[in-house]
Design a protein around this motif. Structure first.
Motif, PDB file in Angstrom:
ATOM      1  N   THR A   9       5.449   9.564   0.625  1.00 40.20           N
ATOM      2  CA  THR A   9       5.131   9.818  -0.826  1.00 40.20           C
ATOM      3  C   THR A   9       6.037  11.236  -1.217  1.00 40.20           C
ATOM      4  OG1 THR A   9       3.054  10.596  -0.027  1.00 40.20           O
ATOM      5  CG2 THR A   9       3.113   8.551  -0.980  1.00 40.20           C
ATOM      6  N   TRP A  52       3.369   3.908  -5.232  1.00 41.19           N
ATOM      7  CA  TRP A  52       3.128   3.348  -3.815  1.00 41.19           C
ATOM      8  C   TRP A  52       1.456   3.209  -3.802  1.00 41.19           C
ATOM      9  CZ3 TRP A  52       6.007   5.474   0.930  1.00 41.19           C
ATOM     10  CH2 TRP A  52       5.517   4.886   2.018  1.00 41.19           C
ATOM     11  N   ILE A  54      -1.802   1.361  -1.937  1.00 39.54           N
ATOM     12  CA  ILE A  54      -2.512   0.999  -0.445  1.00 39.54           C
ATOM     13  C   ILE A  54      -3.928   0.622  -0.810  1.00 39.54           C
ATOM     14  CG2 ILE A  54      -2.881   3.505   0.053  1.00 39.54           C
ATOM     15  CD1 ILE A  54      -2.919   2.380   3.160  1.00 39.54           C
TER      16      ILE A  54
ATOM     17  N   THR D  39      -4.594  -2.072   4.933  1.00 34.03           N
ATOM     18  CA  THR D  39      -3.440  -2.059   5.434  1.00 34.03           C
ATOM     19  C   THR D  39      -2.042  -2.804   4.728  1.00 34.03           C
ATOM     20  OG1 THR D  39      -4.151  -3.644   7.041  1.00 34.03           O
ATOM     21  CG2 THR D  39      -4.327  -1.389   7.831  1.00 34.03           C
ATOM     22  N   PHE D  41       0.637  -2.329   2.163  1.00 32.76           N
ATOM     23  CA  PHE D  41       1.179  -1.193   1.481  1.00 32.76           C
ATOM     24  C   PHE D  41       2.233  -2.047   0.364  1.00 32.76           C
ATOM     25  CE2 PHE D  41       2.177   2.355   4.981  1.00 32.76           C
ATOM     26  CZ  PHE D  41       0.706   2.376   5.013  1.00 32.76           C
TER      27      PHE D  41
ATOM     28  N   MET E   1       0.882   7.910   4.373  1.00 32.58           N
ATOM     29  CA  MET E   1       0.930   6.521   4.711  1.00 32.58           C
ATOM     30  C   MET E   1       2.499   6.307   4.541  1.00 32.58           C
ATOM     31  SD  MET E   1      -0.640   6.126   0.941  1.00 32.58           S
ATOM     32  CE  MET E   1      -1.833   7.178   1.663  1.00 32.58           C
ATOM     33  N   PRO E  37      -2.004   8.722  11.087  1.00 27.78           N
ATOM     34  CA  PRO E  37      -1.302   7.808  11.862  1.00 27.78           C
ATOM     35  C   PRO E  37      -1.858   6.219  11.442  1.00 27.78           C
ATOM     36  CG  PRO E  37      -2.728   9.060  13.396  1.00 27.78           C
ATOM     37  CD  PRO E  37      -2.599   9.798  11.990  1.00 27.78           C
ATOM     38  N   ALA E  38      -3.243   6.439  11.384  1.00 25.00           N
ATOM     39  CA  ALA E  38      -3.799   5.059  10.778  1.00 25.00           C
ATOM     40  C   ALA E  38      -3.033   4.167   9.624  1.00 25.00           C
ATOM     41  CB  ALA E  38      -5.321   5.422  10.642  1.00 25.00           C
ATOM     42  N   THR E  39      -2.468   5.063   8.630  1.00 22.67           N
ATOM     43  CA  THR E  39      -1.723   4.252   7.716  1.00 22.67           C
ATOM     44  C   THR E  39      -0.318   4.788   8.101  1.00 22.67           C
ATOM     45  OG1 THR E  39      -2.474   6.190   6.475  1.00 22.67           O
ATOM     46  CG2 THR E  39      -3.606   4.175   6.276  1.00 22.67           C
ATOM     47  N   THR E  40       0.354   4.890   9.064  1.00 24.33           N
ATOM     48  CA  THR E  40       1.655   4.736   9.393  1.00 24.33           C
ATOM     49  C   THR E  40       2.196   3.426   9.990  1.00 24.33           C
ATOM     50  OG1 THR E  40       1.547   7.319   9.391  1.00 24.33           O
ATOM     51  CG2 THR E  40       3.532   6.112  10.784  1.00 24.33           C
ATOM     52  N   PHE E  41       3.201   3.015   9.079  1.00 19.66           N
ATOM     53  CA  PHE E  41       3.573   1.662   9.797  1.00 19.66           C
ATOM     54  C   PHE E  41       4.977   2.036  10.368  1.00 19.66           C
ATOM     55  CE2 PHE E  41       1.756  -1.577   6.452  1.00 19.66           C
ATOM     56  CZ  PHE E  41       0.417  -1.385   6.784  1.00 19.66           C
TER      57      PHE E  41
ATOM     58  N   TRP F  52       6.012  -4.373  15.284  1.00 24.67           N
ATOM     59  CA  TRP F  52       5.450  -3.639  14.066  1.00 24.67           C
ATOM     60  C   TRP F  52       4.318  -2.892  14.703  1.00 24.67           C
ATOM     61  CZ3 TRP F  52       5.403  -6.110   8.775  1.00 24.67           C
ATOM     62  CH2 TRP F  52       4.781  -5.424   7.969  1.00 24.67           C
ATOM     63  N   GLY F  53       4.339  -1.438  14.158  1.00 22.83           N
ATOM     64  CA  GLY F  53       3.217  -0.818  14.928  1.00 22.83           C
ATOM     65  C   GLY F  53       2.435  -0.069  13.497  1.00 22.83           C
ATOM     66  N   ILE F  54       1.407   0.087  13.894  1.00 26.22           N
ATOM     67  CA  ILE F  54       0.266   0.809  12.957  1.00 26.22           C
ATOM     68  C   ILE F  54      -0.728   1.591  13.780  1.00 26.22           C
ATOM     69  CG2 ILE F  54      -1.123  -1.313  12.888  1.00 26.22           C
ATOM     70  CD1 ILE F  54      -2.011  -0.555   9.979  1.00 26.22           C
ATOM     71  N   GLY F  55      -0.806   2.830  13.325  1.00 25.29           N
ATOM     72  CA  GLY F  55      -1.551   3.856  14.239  1.00 25.29           C
ATOM     73  C   GLY F  55      -0.802   4.208  15.500  1.00 25.29           C
ATOM     74  N   GLY F  56       0.396   3.883  15.373  1.00 21.22           N
ATOM     75  CA  GLY F  56       1.089   4.184  16.682  1.00 21.22           C
ATOM     76  C   GLY F  56       1.028   3.252  17.869  1.00 21.22           C
TER      77      GLY F  56
END
Lengths: 66, 66, 66, 66, 66, 66
Positions: A9, A52, A54, D39, D41, E1, E37-41, F52-56
């Motif tokens: 963002t 964006w 979510i 989750t 986006f 995110m 990280p919880a909302t990082t893809f 595909w990753g989420i939260g690492g």
């Protein structure tokens, strides 16, 4: 010859921070996959918070709700 | 029904040049794959030089180094 | 240092045809914007016809209707 | 954990309309695939009409021709 | 995110290596931008070497030429 | 002339479900922005859970942990 696109963002990342992202991702691809940095591209897109969503909610509203 | 996305750095491409890219890519898809131009999309993204890295370095710095 | 992504349906493009797309797009960026081919990437995605819709209808059905 | 990217021409979509797109797409993924909205986006890109071509012609020209 | 898309050629990256990419990029976004990280893809695309060109030449041919 | 890209994990979406996504997104763009469905594209990408990753963490591991 990797290509990496990072979408974040548009909330004030500085040129210095974006430089750190470019350096860090490029180095990661060297370390993990032995990719040639000379042909590694990183493109950062900064997205307006209205654009964006979510959980079905624009980030603009999520920020206000905090 | 192809979709083509062209990403370039934001360094002064004119509307005329972008028109030539759109024409050229669309014609290429006709010539090589016999695609229908009426359902061929071309989208051009112009990316700030701070936001594009190659070799781990932002293009802004590469341009200065020249 | 352009990056070009071409998405087409997965309907039998040959390696030779994909090579022609790569050559043609790269040359177009040289001709129109004087871009350096050495740092021009072209990535082609071939998409299953079930996974591409136009007019709200999957291409799989459009092909049958012909 | 779906990711949806919607590209439209930059022709005046309001924050409210973009919110409706975000809500609608997120709900669609719940309804059809039982995806978790938390989750999901959605990223909307608004593209200048000079930068979007269809039928080999920039949208800027298509709009004038109407 | 954040949303990160990594495109590499399909030349044998292992599940373990892809895991390291996912971990590393996610951590980088925490370190540089303090992202959650919880909302990082992170999405990795592995592209056939016939479908990736650089310098106007498919990677398949570049590999043979080495 | 919108273009929509939906990325989901490759976990068994059927052709019928993908058809519903294509129909639903196209109709949403008609309803909210009065877009012409004839020039609305929807492309669905199904991504391996290792990629595909989420939260690492790769989705493959998240699924096992459940």
């Amino acid at each position: 010859m990797p290509y990496v696109n990072i979408k974040i963002t548009n909330e004030g990342a500085t040129a210095e921070q974006k430089k750190q992202l470019i350096e860090g991702v490029t180095q990661l691809l060297v370390d993990v996959l032995n990719k040639n940095p000379a042909t590694t591209f990183v493109v950062i897109d900064e997205v307006e918070t209205d654009n964006w969503g979510i959980g079905g909610v624009p980030v603009t509203e999520l920020r206000k709700a905090k």
